[in-house]
Scaffold this active site. Structure first.
Site, PDB file in Angstrom:
ATOM      1  N   TYR A 232      39.461  37.467 -54.305  1.00 20.28           N
ATOM      2  CA  TYR A 232      38.828  36.235 -54.816  1.00 20.28           C
ATOM      3  C   TYR A 232      39.146  35.027 -53.951  1.00 20.28           C
ATOM      4  O   TYR A 232      38.903  33.898 -54.369  1.00 20.28           O
ATOM      5  CB  TYR A 232      39.322  35.926 -56.236  1.00 20.28           C
ATOM      6  CG  TYR A 232      39.364  37.088 -57.178  1.00 20.28           C
ATOM      7  CD1 TYR A 232      38.193  37.693 -57.629  1.00 20.28           C
ATOM      8  CD2 TYR A 232      40.577  37.590 -57.633  1.00 20.28           C
ATOM      9  CE1 TYR A 232      38.243  38.759 -58.513  1.00 20.28           C
ATOM     10  CE2 TYR A 232      40.632  38.650 -58.516  1.00 20.28           C
ATOM     11  CZ  TYR A 232      39.460  39.234 -58.946  1.00 20.28           C
ATOM     12  OH  TYR A 232      39.517  40.285 -59.811  1.00 20.28           O
TER      13      TYR A 232
ATOM     14  N   CYS B 128      46.393  48.026 -42.970  1.00 19.62           N
ATOM     15  CA  CYS B 128      45.539  47.968 -41.786  1.00 19.62           C
ATOM     16  C   CYS B 128      44.157  47.404 -42.102  1.00 19.62           C
ATOM     17  O   CYS B 128      43.151  48.118 -42.033  1.00 19.62           O
ATOM     18  CB  CYS B 128      45.438  49.353 -41.186  1.00 19.62           C
ATOM     19  SG  CYS B 128      47.076  49.940 -40.759  1.00 19.62           S
TER      20      CYS B 128
ATOM     21  N   GLY C 129      39.978  33.275 -71.137  1.00 19.58           N
ATOM     22  CA  GLY C 129      39.444  32.527 -70.000  1.00 19.58           C
ATOM     23  C   GLY C 129      40.112  31.227 -69.652  1.00 19.58           C
ATOM     24  O   GLY C 129      39.808  30.636 -68.608  1.00 19.58           O
TER      25      GLY C 129
HETATM   26  N1  LLP Z   1      38.361  39.039 -72.795  1.00 23.35           N
HETATM   27  C1  LLP Z   1      37.530  39.721 -72.015  1.00 23.35           C
HETATM   28  C2  LLP Z   1      36.403  40.436 -72.604  1.00 23.35           C
HETATM   29  C3  LLP Z   1      37.724  39.728 -70.617  1.00 23.35           C
HETATM   30  O1  LLP Z   1      36.880  40.402 -69.842  1.00 23.35           O
HETATM   31  C4  LLP Z   1      38.823  39.016 -70.063  1.00 23.35           C
HETATM   32  C5  LLP Z   1      39.048  39.010 -68.617  1.00 23.35           C
HETATM   33  C6  LLP Z   1      39.693  38.344 -70.942  1.00 23.35           C
HETATM   34  C7  LLP Z   1      39.424  38.364 -72.299  1.00 23.35           C
HETATM   35  C8  LLP Z   1      40.909  37.605 -70.467  1.00 23.35           C
HETATM   36  O2  LLP Z   1      40.610  36.534 -69.664  1.00 23.35           O
HETATM   37  P1  LLP Z   1      41.771  35.516 -69.203  1.00 23.35           P
HETATM   38  O3  LLP Z   1      42.267  34.785 -70.441  1.00 23.35           O
HETATM   39  O4  LLP Z   1      42.861  36.305 -68.588  1.00 23.35           O
HETATM   40  O5  LLP Z   1      41.099  34.621 -68.244  1.00 23.35           O
HETATM   41  N2  LLP Z   1      41.132  39.886 -61.971  1.00 23.35           N
HETATM   42  C9  LLP Z   1      40.651  38.525 -62.095  1.00 23.35           C
HETATM   43  C10 LLP Z   1      40.395  38.148 -63.538  1.00 23.35           C
HETATM   44  C11 LLP Z   1      39.428  39.079 -64.239  1.00 23.35           C
HETATM   45  C12 LLP Z   1      39.204  38.733 -65.673  1.00 23.35           C
HETATM   46  C13 LLP Z   1      38.476  39.804 -66.381  1.00 23.35           C
HETATM   47  N3  LLP Z   1      38.278  39.581 -67.770  1.00 23.35           N
HETATM   48  C14 LLP Z   1      41.649  37.586 -61.420  1.00 23.35           C
HETATM   49  O6  LLP Z   1      42.658  38.055 -60.896  1.00 23.35           O
HETATM   50  O7  LLP Z   1      41.428  36.379 -61.376  1.00 23.35           O
END
Ligand code: LLP
Length: 416
Positions: free
Chosen positions: A316, A342, A239
């Protein structure tokens, strides 16, 4: 810090001019810098050098096997959410013993696959899932290592679509019910309780929510230990945010400080599931200008990449910086950068300031290394684009551009 820089007036990925790759590969394509990925991984890793830890790269953020191979070589584990992701990690040589399996909807065949390969643990998200894992482990004559994914009800202060740790989200087990479920789990025949887990959201730009969530996890860990349930792994999820525009997310070292403050002195192993912070700024999407079009109220730059290649701006309302691949002194303009699809949601940037561009010119959509290609589709029957990786003065195609035949492969006529 990343290795996409202008040398002279030409944008380079490491030592390779982006235009050189475009001339060979065509457009659009994703371009990743191997050294940037490695650098980001090492900085994150060093932040936790003093404690037992395991970094499980979040495969959903970039699942190309060449990227996963870099992770394997650096000793990373994986955070997976499907059998397909497990398959990719095994292909790339990531050790199953360093893999955690998250997600609210694990299917029976995926659970069997994970038990068969011997993953480190399942991050379990509901009572019914726990029962299912126990049953499957039983008939496979295996023991299933689990942690429960706890929903700490903390506001991560990020986009609502990527918030996961609040009461209203589908994820995890409410922290108030977790103790009861842990007791159940500990009493099950084929379950080994070994950890606790949470993941509160993505693209977090402040440390406090992480601190709050981990503090709640630690309270639970203490209650569990008092009850005789010992916890070896504390998985705090991923995150950590990155700079797309003007954000100022914590550095990995500040993030580490917050986490370690909350865990206190512990010899338990901390698990991290970073995705975006490792790969986000290590990739760009390169596209070509097709046409300039002046509407009554707006300028449109129509390019050959679209929302099917990079859906983040549409889904988003995310900001992705757009740069010209060749830099020169030109008059600037404000324009929407849009694709051929489109739909009016098909934009890569809106009201973006950029130099006046001409047809045939290359643009780079920056910070596209995370949640770019993995979210791509073939919408409007557009073959998915190529992926390229560069290191130093070399580059290689790590995924071919799809062909028209690929679009219909697996389809067949209905037989009357
Ligand atoms: N762990 C779990 C259980 C997760 O669901 C996620 C991301 C992560 C780790 C990794 O999170 P990160 O470090 O990448 O923030 N498609 C969206 C982001 C969706 C994130 C989903 N879960 C975007 O493009 O912003």
């Amino acid at each position: 810090m990343n290795y996409f820089n202008y040398q002279g007036n030409k944008l380079h990925c490491e030592e390779v001019p982006v235009e050189t790759i475009a001339a060979e590969v065509g457009t659009p394509f994703y371009l990743y810098s191997a050294s940037t990925i490695e650098r980001h991984y090492r900085v994150f890793e060093e932040a936790f050098a003093g404690v037992n830890h395991l970094i499980c790269f979040s495969v959903k953020s970039n699942s190309n096997i060449a990227v996963l191979k870099l992770m394997a070589t650096m000793g990373a584990g994986a955070d997976i959410v499907s059998g397909g992701e497990l398959y990719r990690t095994l292909k790339a040589g990531i050790k199953p013993g360093k893999t955690v399996f998250s997600g609210v909807g694990k299917k029976e065949d995926e659970i069997r696959f994970a038990l068969d390969t011997g993953i480190l643990m399942f991050n379990v998200e509901s009572f019914e899932e726990l029962e299912t894992i126990n049953r499957i482990a039983g008939y496979m004559n295996r023991r299933a290592p689990v942690s429960l994914r706890v929903n700490p009800d903390v506001d991560p202060r990020t986009h609502p679509y990527i918030s996961t740790g609040m009461e209203k989200n589908k994820f995890g087990i409410p922290v108030t019910e977790a103790f009861y479920l842990y007791r159940k789990a500990a009493g099950m025949d084929n379950i080994d309780v070994i950890g606790v887990d949470c993941h509160i959201g993505s693209q977090l730009t402040s440390s406090e929510p992480f601190g709050e969530a981990v503090a709640k996890l630690m309270e639970l860990v203490n209650v569990l230990e008092d009850d005789g349930i010992s916890i070896r792994y504390i998985d705090v999820g991923g995150g950590l945010g990155i700079v797309y525009d003007k954000e100022s997310p914590p550095l990995p070292s500040n993030y580490a400080e917050t986490i370690l403050d909350a865990t206190g002195n512990t010899d338990r192993t901390l698990i991290f599931e970073p995705g975006r912070v490792i790969v986000g700024n290590a990739g760009i999407l390169v596209t070509k200008v097709l046409y300039n079009k002046k509407g009554p109220t707006k300028n449109f730059v129509i390019v050959d990449a679209a929302m099917n290649d990079l859906i983040r701006p549409s889904l988003y309302d995310a900001y992705q910086e757009v740069r010209t691949v060749i830099r020169s002194d030109r008059e600037e303009m404000v324009a929407d950068i849009v694709g051929p699809i489109c739909e009016s949601t098909d934009f890569l940037a809106r009201d973006h300031m950029l130099p006046r561009v001409h047809s045939g010119e290359l643009l780079a959509i920056m910070s596209a290394g995370a949640y770019g290609f993995p979210m791509a589709s073939q919408y409007n029957s557009r073959p998915r684009c190529a992926e390229v990786m560069a290191r130093g003065d070399r580059y290689q195609i790590i995924r071919d551009r799809e062909t028209y035949e690929d679009l219909v492969s697996g389809e067949r006529f209905f037989k009357d």
